[in-house]
Design an enzyme around this catalytic site. Structure first.
Site, PDB file in Angstrom:
ATOM      1  N   ASP A  92       0.860  -1.178   0.000  1.00 32.77           N
ATOM      2  CA  ASP A  92       0.000   0.000   0.000  1.00 32.77           C
ATOM      3  C   ASP A  92       0.901   1.233   0.000  1.00 32.77           C
ATOM      4  OD1 ASP A  92       0.966   0.264   2.567  1.00 32.77           O
ATOM      5  OD2 ASP A  92      -0.890  -0.355   3.541  1.00 32.77           O
ATOM      6  N   GLY A  94       0.968   3.895   2.047  1.00 31.14           N
ATOM      7  CA  GLY A  94       1.268   4.556   3.313  1.00 31.14           C
ATOM      8  C   GLY A  94       0.272   5.641   3.677  1.00 31.14           C
ATOM      9  N   GLY A  95      -0.536   6.066   2.729  1.00 31.96           N
ATOM     10  CA  GLY A  95      -1.474   7.171   2.968  1.00 31.96           C
ATOM     11  C   GLY A  95      -2.457   6.909   4.089  1.00 31.96           C
ATOM     12  N   PHE A  96      -3.062   5.723   4.060  1.00 30.37           N
ATOM     13  CA  PHE A  96      -4.088   5.416   5.060  1.00 30.37           C
ATOM     14  C   PHE A  96      -3.499   5.371   6.468  1.00 30.37           C
ATOM     15  CE2 PHE A  96      -6.470   2.277   7.604  1.00 30.37           C
ATOM     16  CZ  PHE A  96      -7.712   2.905   7.626  1.00 30.37           C
ATOM     17  N   GLN A 189     -11.385   7.558  -5.345  1.00 30.93           N
ATOM     18  CA  GLN A 189     -11.944   8.113  -4.113  1.00 30.93           C
ATOM     19  C   GLN A 189     -13.276   8.786  -4.436  1.00 30.93           C
ATOM     20  OE1 GLN A 189     -11.008   7.607  -1.095  1.00 30.93           O
ATOM     21  NE2 GLN A 189      -8.884   6.949  -1.189  1.00 30.93           N
ATOM     22  N   GLY A 216     -11.304   4.307   0.131  1.00 30.25           N
ATOM     23  CA  GLY A 216     -12.173   5.137   0.959  1.00 30.25           C
ATOM     24  C   GLY A 216     -13.444   4.447   1.422  1.00 30.25           C
ATOM     25  N   ASP A 266      -8.109  -7.229   0.652  1.00 32.88           N
ATOM     26  CA  ASP A 266      -7.162  -7.540   1.731  1.00 32.88           C
ATOM     27  C   ASP A 266      -7.808  -7.134   3.042  1.00 32.88           C
ATOM     28  OD1 ASP A 266      -5.697  -4.935   3.122  1.00 32.88           O
ATOM     29  OD2 ASP A 266      -6.639  -4.500   1.200  1.00 32.88           O
ATOM     30  N   CYS A 304     -13.236 -28.874   7.580  1.00 35.51           N
ATOM     31  CA  CYS A 304     -12.048 -28.074   7.285  1.00 35.51           C
ATOM     32  C   CYS A 304     -10.797 -28.947   7.379  1.00 35.51           C
ATOM     33  CB  CYS A 304     -11.959 -26.908   8.280  1.00 35.51           C
ATOM     34  SG  CYS A 304     -10.505 -25.867   8.030  1.00 35.51           S
ATOM     35  N   CYS A 306      -7.627 -27.677   7.633  1.00 38.69           N
ATOM     36  CA  CYS A 306      -6.478 -26.966   8.201  1.00 38.69           C
ATOM     37  C   CYS A 306      -5.945 -27.734   9.418  1.00 38.69           C
ATOM     38  CB  CYS A 306      -6.869 -25.539   8.592  1.00 38.69           C
ATOM     39  SG  CYS A 306      -7.607 -25.409  10.241  1.00 38.69           S
ATOM     40  N   CYS A 309      -8.141 -27.784  12.655  1.00 36.07           N
ATOM     41  CA  CYS A 309      -9.341 -28.632  12.610  1.00 36.07           C
ATOM     42  C   CYS A 309      -8.991 -30.106  12.469  1.00 36.07           C
ATOM     43  CB  CYS A 309     -10.240 -28.204  11.451  1.00 36.07           C
ATOM     44  SG  CYS A 309     -10.952 -26.563  11.694  1.00 36.07           S
ATOM     45  N   HIS A 335      -6.219 -21.409  10.699  1.00 39.45           N
ATOM     46  CA  HIS A 335      -7.590 -21.800  10.344  1.00 39.45           C
ATOM     47  C   HIS A 335      -8.312 -20.668   9.600  1.00 39.45           C
ATOM     48  CE1 HIS A 335     -11.755 -23.051  10.458  1.00 39.45           C
ATOM     49  NE2 HIS A 335     -12.004 -21.833  10.888  1.00 39.45           N
TER      50      HIS A 335
END
Length: 375
Positions: A92, A94-96, A189, A216, A266, A304, A306, A309, A335
């Protein structure tokens, strides 16, 4: 050398499935990107993250520029080598984080001056410096530097912020230069105002990017408002480029976003929840802290595969969480990431088969049924 490219293989309504090709590997879309803020997905080994089915990770420009420093990462061979992750990485801008985490900050046309939340040191982050940091890190997908206004805000404030972000988008494009195999994404935005979203999209298309993000959102406006924007915003962006919804989200947010034409997402949620005793399952959220699990020999989710589980009971997961053992966060994070990637695989398959409506109906019905009955 493989160039950066995106190809669609199927659509179902507005939902799409396809492949983003990069020199470091292919990303199957719709894709969920686990967040590796400080060059690690917390409580996970990189090979374990890959084992869950993740094709790409997100790294954080703000955190990495402050610690250990982008120049240091570059000297040590770049972010992929540094963190032992050979697949694609998106960083990203860095703005946020500057807006949400930094201490005293001053926003001007040039960029943002701020004090580090780590040690109070002073920094200036501009579109040019953000591009330089992301180049030093060596990420495959670079995000344009933008400003994220906190909602609620007036239309006037949102418009002013969006237009600043569009000027910064042009500067980001200019500073990014020609980097074959790497991609720069622009960020739309405009808050929850259709006309501003349209203006932003037109400006981004005029500049030209390898991919486009819807920014945004997921900043406290609520799911209904977010879906309201997603009903039109993705359609304003080029059909033949990936569309990335930043910072989303819960499983039902993801499903709703994919239905509305989003290709990438994400969120810190699966890893953060895992460290606080929350498991995401096809039956909704399970709070492993609850006493109802202390004598339960059954797995979190019997379907599941994983390690949590497959090899451990709810009783054990309850015990290690209560005892403050590290393995608790490790197992629950694994998980959760496994569940998220399984959800994405299910969405991709359903879109490819033209069965998305059925898949979504089953997804909601299973969650509405709730967790298995206590023993």
């Amino acid at each position: 050398m493989t160039r950066f490219s995106f190809s669609l293989t199927a659509t179902d309504g507005r939902a799409r499935t396809g492949t983003i090709s990069t020199p470091r590997g292919e990303i199957r879309t719709p894709a969920f990107m686990p967040v590796g803020t400080a060059a690690t997905v917390k409580a996970m080994m990189p090979e374990s993250v890959a084992a869950t089915g993740a094709d790409i990770l997100l790294g954080n420009t703000y955190h990495l520029m402050l610690r250990p420093g982008a120049e240091r990462v570059a000297r040590l061979g770049g972010l992929h080598k540094f963190m032992n992750w050979q697949k694609p990485i998106l960083t990203d801008s860095g703005g946020f984080q500057v807006m949400s985490l930094a201490g005293l900050r001053k926003l001007t046309e040039e960029g943002v001056r701020f004090s580090s939340h780590v040690d109070g040191s002073k920094h200036l982050l501009t579109p040019e410096r953000s591009m330089e940091i992301q180049k030093l890190l060596g990420s495959d997908i670079v995000m344009a530097f933008d400003e994220c206004p906190a909602l609620p805000a007036t239309d006037e404030e949102v418009a002013k912020s969006m237009r600043l972000s569009m000027r910064w988008a042009q500067r980001s494009r200019d500073a990014f230069g020609d980097r074959p195999g790497h991609a720069l994404f622009g960020i739309q935005q405009g808050g929850v105002t259709r006309e501003l979203r349209e203006e932003s999209a037109e400006k981004l298309k005029e500049i030209g990017f390898e991919g486009y993000a819807v920014g945004g959102l997921a900043v406290g406006e609520g799911q209904e408002a977010m879906f309201g924007v997603l009903d039109y915003a993705p359609g304003m962006l080029p059909q033949d480029k990936p569309r990335y919804l930043m910072g989303v989200g819960k499983p039902d947010d993801i499903v709703g976003a994919v239905e509305r034409g989003i290709d990438m997402m994400d969120c810190v949620l699966p890893s953060r929840s895992g460290r606080t005793g929350q498991a995401w399952t096809r039956r909704g959220q399970v709070n492993i802290k609850n006493a109802r699990h202390q004598d339960d020999p059954r797995p979190l989710d019997e379907n599941c595969t994983c390690p949590a589980c497959r090899n451990y009971s709810r009783a054990y997961l309850h015990h290690v969480y209560r005892a403050g053992e590290m393995i608790s966060g490790m197992l629950l994070t694994w998980h959760n990431l496994h569940y998220y990637q399984e959800l994405m695989a299910g969405l991709r398959a359903a879109i490819a088969e033209g069965e998305l409506a059925r898949f979504v109906a089953e997804f909601h019905a299973m969650r509405d049924a709730g967790d298995i009955e206590p023993l």
